[in-house]
Design an enzyme around this catalytic site. Structure first.
Site, PDB file in Angstrom:
ATOM      1  N   ALA A   1       0.804  -1.257  -0.045  1.00 13.49           N
ATOM      2  CA  ALA A   1       0.152   0.054   0.130  1.00 13.49           C
ATOM      3  C   ALA A   1       0.894   1.057  -0.174  1.00 13.49           C
ATOM      4  CB  ALA A   1      -0.850  -0.023   1.014  1.00 13.49           C
ATOM      5  N   PRO A   2       0.273   2.221  -0.532  1.00 14.05           N
ATOM      6  CA  PRO A   2      -0.845   2.342  -1.330  1.00 14.05           C
ATOM      7  C   PRO A   2      -0.856   1.792  -2.942  1.00 14.05           C
ATOM      8  CG  PRO A   2       0.342   4.435  -1.607  1.00 14.05           C
ATOM      9  CD  PRO A   2       1.207   3.461  -0.555  1.00 14.05           C
ATOM     10  N   GLY A   3       0.174   1.376  -3.394  1.00 11.83           N
ATOM     11  CA  GLY A   3       0.262   0.729  -4.614  1.00 11.83           C
ATOM     12  C   GLY A   3       0.948   1.510  -5.745  1.00 11.83           C
ATOM     13  N   GLY A   4       1.864   2.334  -5.381  1.00 17.34           N
ATOM     14  CA  GLY A   4       2.765   2.908  -6.311  1.00 17.34           C
ATOM     15  C   GLY A   4       3.657   1.941  -6.711  1.00 17.34           C
ATOM     16  N   LYS A   5       4.376   1.296  -5.972  1.00 22.71           N
ATOM     17  CA  LYS A   5       5.447   0.185  -6.567  1.00 22.71           C
ATOM     18  C   LYS A   5       4.585  -0.979  -7.106  1.00 22.71           C
ATOM     19  CE  LYS A   5       9.345   1.336  -3.738  1.00 22.71           C
ATOM     20  NZ  LYS A   5       9.000   2.501  -2.965  1.00 22.71           N
TER      21      LYS A   5
ATOM     22  N   GLU B   1      -0.818  -6.164   1.767  1.00 24.59           N
ATOM     23  CA  GLU B   1      -0.617  -5.227   2.594  1.00 24.59           C
ATOM     24  C   GLU B   1      -1.019  -5.676   3.811  1.00 24.59           C
ATOM     25  OE1 GLU B   1      -0.173  -2.328   5.096  1.00 24.59           O
ATOM     26  OE2 GLU B   1       0.922  -2.153   3.004  1.00 24.59           O
TER      27      GLU B   1
ATOM     28  N   ASP C   1       9.433  -3.167   0.089  1.00 29.14           N
ATOM     29  CA  ASP C   1       9.609  -1.727   0.559  1.00 29.14           C
ATOM     30  C   ASP C   1       9.219  -1.859   1.870  1.00 29.14           C
ATOM     31  OD1 ASP C   1      10.029   0.801   0.251  1.00 29.14           O
ATOM     32  OD2 ASP C   1       7.626   1.108  -0.340  1.00 29.14           O
TER      33      ASP C   1
ATOM     34  N   CYS D   1      12.477   4.324   2.368  1.00 27.06           N
ATOM     35  CA  CYS D   1      12.547   5.562   2.415  1.00 27.06           C
ATOM     36  C   CYS D   1      13.242   6.169   3.554  1.00 27.06           C
ATOM     37  CB  CYS D   1      11.096   6.312   2.027  1.00 27.06           C
ATOM     38  SG  CYS D   1       9.964   5.933   3.252  1.00 27.06           S
TER      39      CYS D   1
END
Length: 440
Positions: A116-120, A138, A182, A235
């Site tokens: 989540a949220p779904g970018g990768k 998630e 991630d 990150c």
């Protein structure tokens, strides 16, 4: 801006980065964050261009990705809701470059572990070879619904969403060719984009994140095929959650660290603490994006291969293996979203699920299509009452904007019942001065 940062963060990070790099980072905190997006290749019907009002510049390490000169109000672009593009921080798009470097045309079975949220997830889905299959997981219940929403909007085939912990996956017989982890982190790389993360930072949290990250990797390692690849990313800046964790993986599992070709112009940094593994002769390629040096927020990424001394390309899978994996997932995991959901029967009417409108498929849907104007599209996305042309077909119709599906309606003639999902509606009552179309 430096005085607003926690003292412990300043002291450690200045030592880690060095005076010059740290000074650039501090200066970047007073700059506007770059705005970037990726065009969805599954919905790319022609050579897309970004509206000239936003002066697009390509993101060098990702296909179909662009920086914008200013941040539009994406909420009021119907094509955003149609999944034509995904707004994502540029460093995270490095995943596209990494995955394409290690894949050929053979299909793979992949897992985005903390998705989540779904970018990768959407970036990975676009990068994988044809006929691949992607599990997007998630663990947090509050976050998995936005992942499922973005999966539907992206419309990519062969993508399944689960709501499980890594330990749940460990109990299954699932084996993946590629796992993207991630992992949850202290978020130092988001200080500029999300200042709230500054107040949440502490040395204690950094060390707690480090231990959580190691637990996650230990739990999921069993599910990675021999020869499979683990893409580890955070990150954050500190070496505890980054280089030290990669060294921990290499020292505790049969694994090797792989390099990825990059260009000098991308301004991607390597390890900030040298080589931390026990065997100092081993190469230690890792990839760091630091605001002020790279045109992005902060990101760390490394690629680890399970096993040693072999072909660095990804192993592949078969369609039969994928079918078995999907079947096992439905039996042993909590599947939230997979493919097109079943329709709803309301009285004598069969109402198709919204996921059908957004799904990418070679098959034409059995509903009349009506391409609507901008004002009608925004009203529809607000879930307001809409009116179609007098000669529009009655019954269930598929509404499109610029030939991209945005959802279903039931046309009664004098009005049309809005079938857009209530929980997805645009809640803002703001009326844009001009249309907010980002891509053409």
């Amino acid at each position: 801006m430096e005085t607003t940062l926690p003292t412990e963060f300043q002291t450690y990070t200045k030592t880690l980065m060095g005076d010059t790099l740290y000074a650039r980072f501090l200066d970047s905190l007073n700059e506007e964050p770059p705005v970037s997006l990726r065009i969805n290749p599954f919905k790319r019907t022609a050579e897309y261009k970004v509206n000239e009002r936003y002066a697009a510049e390509p993101v060098s390490w990702c296909r179909h990705a662009y920086y914008l000169s200013k941040r539009p109000n994406f909420t009021f672009d119907p094509l955003f809701h149609a999944g034509v593009y995904y707004v994502q921080e540029a460093a995270s798009m490095f995943l596209d470059h990494v995955v394409r470097h290690f894949t050929d045309n053979r299909p793979v079975l992949a897992l985005d572990l903390c998705a989540a949220p779904g970018g990768k997830t959407t970036c990975l889905a676009a990068a994988l070879p044809p006929k691949s299959f992607l599990f997007a997981n998630e663990p947090m219940k509050k976050r998995v619904q936005i992942l499922a929403e973005n999966r539907q909007k992206f419309g990519a085939p062969n993508l399944l969403v689960t709501n499980n912990y890594p330990a749940d996956y460990r109990k299954t017989n699932l084996r993946f060719d590629l796992i993207v982890a991630d992992v949850p982190c202290s978020g130092e790389g988001m200080f500029r984009k999300d200042p709230q993360t500054i107040g949440e930072w502490s040395t204690q949290n950094v060390m707690q994140c480090q231990q959580l990250q190691r637990t996650i990797i230990a739990d999921i390692w069993h599910n990675l095929k021999e020869g499979g690849l683990l893409v580890y990313s955070t990150c954050t800046f500190n070496a505890h959650e980054n280089e030290e964790n990669i060294a921990w993986i290499l020292n505790n599992f049969s694994a090797e660290l792989l390099s990825v070709p990059i260009e000098d112009a991308w301004n991607i940094m390597g390890s900030l603490i040298g080589n931390p593994v026990e065997d100092k002769q081993t190469a230690f390629p890792v990839y760091r994006f630091i605001p002020g040096t790279s045109k992005s927020e902060g990101l760390f990424m490394a690629v680890v291969r399970k096993g040693k001394q072999g072909d660095t390309s990804l192993p592949s899978t078969t369609s039969e293996t994928i079918k078995k994996a999907v079947s096992e997932a439905h039996k042993q995991l909590k599947v939230i979203s997979s493919g097109v959901s079943t329709p709803t029967i309301k009285g004598k009417t069969i109402l198709p699920d919204h996921s059908l409108a957004l799904a990418v498929s070679d098959q034409k849907l059995p509903y009349p299509t009506i391409d609507i104007d901008y004002e009608t599209a925004i009203a529809y996305l607000r879930r307001e009452a809409i009116h179609l042309a007098e000669d529009a077909p009655k019954g269930i119709v598929l509404l499109t904007y610029r030939n991209h599906s945005i959802g279903f309606a039931k046309n009664l003639g004098n009005r049309a019942n809005n079938l857009y999902p209530q929980e997805w509606r645009i809640k803002s009552t703001h009326v844009p001065a001009e249309d907010c179309i980002i891509t053409w």
